[in-house]
Design a protein around this motif. Structure first.
Motif, PDB file in Angstrom:
ATOM      1  N   ASN A  62     -21.047  44.910 -59.046  1.00 59.35           N
ATOM      2  CA  ASN A  62     -22.122  44.495 -58.138  1.00 59.35           C
ATOM      3  C   ASN A  62     -23.442  45.022 -58.720  1.00 59.35           C
ATOM      4  O   ASN A  62     -23.709  46.210 -58.648  1.00 59.35           O
ATOM      5  N   PRO A  63     -24.251  44.126 -59.330  1.00 57.09           N
ATOM      6  CA  PRO A  63     -25.396  44.584 -60.124  1.00 57.09           C
ATOM      7  C   PRO A  63     -26.518  45.202 -59.293  1.00 57.09           C
ATOM      8  O   PRO A  63     -26.588  45.011 -58.090  1.00 57.09           O
ATOM      9  N   LEU A  64     -27.388  45.937 -59.973  1.00 56.16           N
ATOM     10  CA  LEU A  64     -28.465  46.677 -59.308  1.00 56.16           C
ATOM     11  C   LEU A  64     -29.808  46.015 -59.544  1.00 56.16           C
ATOM     12  O   LEU A  64     -29.984  45.290 -60.522  1.00 56.16           O
ATOM     13  N   ALA A 141     -32.087  50.650 -58.548  1.00 53.00           N
ATOM     14  CA  ALA A 141     -31.881  51.193 -57.204  1.00 53.00           C
ATOM     15  C   ALA A 141     -31.303  50.168 -56.246  1.00 53.00           C
ATOM     16  O   ALA A 141     -31.979  49.217 -55.865  1.00 53.00           O
ATOM     17  N   PRO A 142     -30.055  50.354 -55.853  1.00 55.33           N
ATOM     18  CA  PRO A 142     -29.533  49.590 -54.728  1.00 55.33           C
ATOM     19  C   PRO A 142     -29.968  50.289 -53.445  1.00 55.33           C
ATOM     20  O   PRO A 142     -30.600  51.345 -53.504  1.00 55.33           O
ATOM     21  N   SER A 143     -29.632  49.737 -52.299  1.00 54.54           N
ATOM     22  CA  SER A 143     -29.924  50.421 -51.042  1.00 54.54           C
ATOM     23  C   SER A 143     -29.151  51.750 -51.010  1.00 54.54           C
ATOM     24  O   SER A 143     -28.029  51.838 -51.521  1.00 54.54           O
ATOM     25  N   ALA A 144     -29.760  52.765 -50.371  1.00 53.74           N
ATOM     26  CA  ALA A 144     -29.230  54.132 -50.472  1.00 53.74           C
ATOM     27  C   ALA A 144     -28.189  54.456 -49.410  1.00 53.74           C
ATOM     28  O   ALA A 144     -28.109  55.582 -48.930  1.00 53.74           O
TER      29      ALA A 144
HETATM   30  P1  AMP Z   1     -28.795  45.928 -53.085  1.00 56.10           P
HETATM   31  O1  AMP Z   1     -29.089  46.662 -54.319  1.00 56.10           O
HETATM   32  O2  AMP Z   1     -27.747  46.621 -52.253  1.00 56.10           O
HETATM   33  O3  AMP Z   1     -30.031  45.578 -52.321  1.00 56.10           O
HETATM   34  O4  AMP Z   1     -28.160  44.564 -53.564  1.00 56.10           O
HETATM   35  C1  AMP Z   1     -28.730  43.892 -54.668  1.00 56.10           C
HETATM   36  C2  AMP Z   1     -28.375  42.436 -54.607  1.00 56.10           C
HETATM   37  O5  AMP Z   1     -28.935  41.757 -55.716  1.00 56.10           O
HETATM   38  C3  AMP Z   1     -26.887  42.234 -54.654  1.00 56.10           C
HETATM   39  O6  AMP Z   1     -26.533  41.255 -53.704  1.00 56.10           O
HETATM   40  C4  AMP Z   1     -26.649  41.751 -56.062  1.00 56.10           C
HETATM   41  O7  AMP Z   1     -25.513  40.975 -56.157  1.00 56.10           O
HETATM   42  C5  AMP Z   1     -27.937  40.999 -56.367  1.00 56.10           C
HETATM   43  N1  AMP Z   1     -28.200  40.972 -57.811  1.00 56.10           N
HETATM   44  C6  AMP Z   1     -28.606  42.001 -58.571  1.00 56.10           C
HETATM   45  N2  AMP Z   1     -28.671  41.637 -59.876  1.00 56.10           N
HETATM   46  C7  AMP Z   1     -28.299  40.341 -59.934  1.00 56.10           C
HETATM   47  C8  AMP Z   1     -28.143  39.402 -60.990  1.00 56.10           C
HETATM   48  N3  AMP Z   1     -28.394  39.717 -62.257  1.00 56.10           N
HETATM   49  N4  AMP Z   1     -27.730  38.158 -60.676  1.00 56.10           N
HETATM   50  C9  AMP Z   1     -27.472  37.833 -59.402  1.00 56.10           C
HETATM   51  N5  AMP Z   1     -27.598  38.676 -58.349  1.00 56.10           N
HETATM   52  C10 AMP Z   1     -27.991  39.917 -58.615  1.00 56.10           C
END
Ligand code: AMP
Ligand code: MG
Length: 347
Positions: A62-64, A141-144
């Motif tokens: 799950n990418p960031l 940074a994803p959500s914390a």
């Molecule tokens: P969060 O960091 O929890 O806000 O989630 C980030 C969101 O962005 C997630 O749903 C990821 O799947 C999406 N995302 C991040 N990088 C990519 C990428 N390269 N391609 C498609 N979706 C992405």
């Protein structure tokens, strides 16, 4: 590990230097943005990024999102910036719009969950920008929150999930927007919104003329290879059962009937409704999401409400549907996810 909480009140940034140094040197720092609190690591440091996945309990595919504080850093991260992307950057950065680009070799695969694309945004928060600037590196940074919990909109929420797991939390009070950024794939000929968020469909359309909304529910392709990897994971689910109710006239009666049955059965129920309507509910614990005419208020409150419901031990959470215009669309997207995709439609 002891988690140090640093309170910062802009325009004074005392205490940020220590956190910025730690960030640069491979440590995790939770920090405020205008959308939700992020859990940051140096995006170019593989082992730092790996520790984000460990701290969150997040699946590594799950990418960031990579957060930057200036446009010159973007050029380091991506191969090309198309004219549409330039228009969007001009219109919405800093702000709650994440753009997906083809990634440059500088970005490690762990950061992008193994994809050849990278998600980038410039947050519109003075503390986030100052921190990234001081660290001098792009910040993944994803959500914390811990994976599967609602995104944090207060430093206290981050503390609930991350105390003892990360060295630093920066506290600058509540997040202004309250739902996550819009994720827009600009690698496609017609850009596609993969996740609705702080910048609306209408705003994007007005800026570049054409945009599509990715409909995960309607897509078979989704099951095997979702466009946005985050889509295949459970999100934003409070512990209680979420029941979203939509309709013109009968919503009060319907919910009141249900909550009085719940009361008889000793089921703890919460009703989440607009300020204007809350007096119509007779039983259950009442929580307001804000004015019906201002979906931004619901955006700012919804994740806190979910966490409050968990804290109270709510077993059922009845939510009045929010009008799906502007940011209300993104709020309903989060609420529907919390409800497992179901909405009760009344005549
Ligand atoms: P969060 O960091 O929890 O806000 O989630 C980030 C969101 O962005 C997630 O749903 C990821 O799947 C999406 N995302 C991040 N990088 C990519 C990428 N390269 N391609 C498609 N979706 C992405
Ligand atoms: Mg998240």
């Amino acid at each position: 590990m002891v988690t140090k909480c640093i309170k910062v009140t802009p325009p004074v940034f005392t205490g940020l230097d220590e956190a910025a140094n730690a960030l640069k040197n491979g440590k995790l720092v939770a920090f405020p943005t205008e959308t939700v609190y992020g859990l940051g690591a140096n995006a170019l440091d593989e082992s730092a990024v790996k520790s984000i996945f460990a701290a969150k309990g997040r699946p590594s595919d799950n990418p960031l999102i990579v957060h930057i504080a200036d446009i010159s850093t973007l050029k380091l991260l991506v191969t090309t910036i198309k004219p549409e992307a330039e228009k969007l950057i001009h219109a919405f950065w800093p702000g709650p719009l994440t753009l997906i680009f083809e990634k440059s070799p500088n970005v490690p695969m762990v950061t992008t969950g193994g994809l050849n694309t990278v998600a980038v945004r410039m947050p519109d928060h003075p503390v986030a920008l100052e921190l990234i600037n001081k660290a001098g590196v792009p910040v993944a940074a994803p959500s914390a929150n811990r994976s599967g919990k609602p995104s944090p909109t207060l430093a206290e929420h981050v503390m609930e999930d991350m105390d003892g797991r990360i060295p630093y939390i920066i506290d600058a009070g509540p997040c202004r927007v309250g739902v996550e950024s819009t994720v827009l794939d600009v690698t496609e000929n017609t850009p596609v919104i993969l996740r609705p968020g702080g910048v609306t469909f209408e705003e994007i359309k007005n800026t570049i003329g054409q945009v599509k909304q990715y409909k995960a529910e309607a897509s078979v392709e989704m099951i095997n290879s979702p466009k946005s990897p985050g889509m295949k994971y459970v999100h934003y689910a409070p512990k209680g059962k979420v029941i979203v109710v939509s309709g013109k006239k009968n919503v009060f009666e319907w919910i009141n009937k249900k909550t009085s049955e719940d009361e008889k059965n000793s089921i703890k129920a919460v009703v989440v409704a607009a300020d204007e309507n809350i007096a119509n509910y007779s039983t259950g614990i009442k929580m307001s999401y804000g004015s019906i005419g201002n979906p931004q208020e619901a955006a700012a409150n919804i994740f806190r409400i979910f966490r409050d419901c968990d804290r109270l031990g709510a077993e059922k959470i009845y939510i009045e549907a929010i009008p799906e215009y502007g940011i209300g669309y993104a709020v309903m997207n989060r609420i529907k996810k919390a409800a497992g995709g179901k909405v009760v439609y009344l005549e």
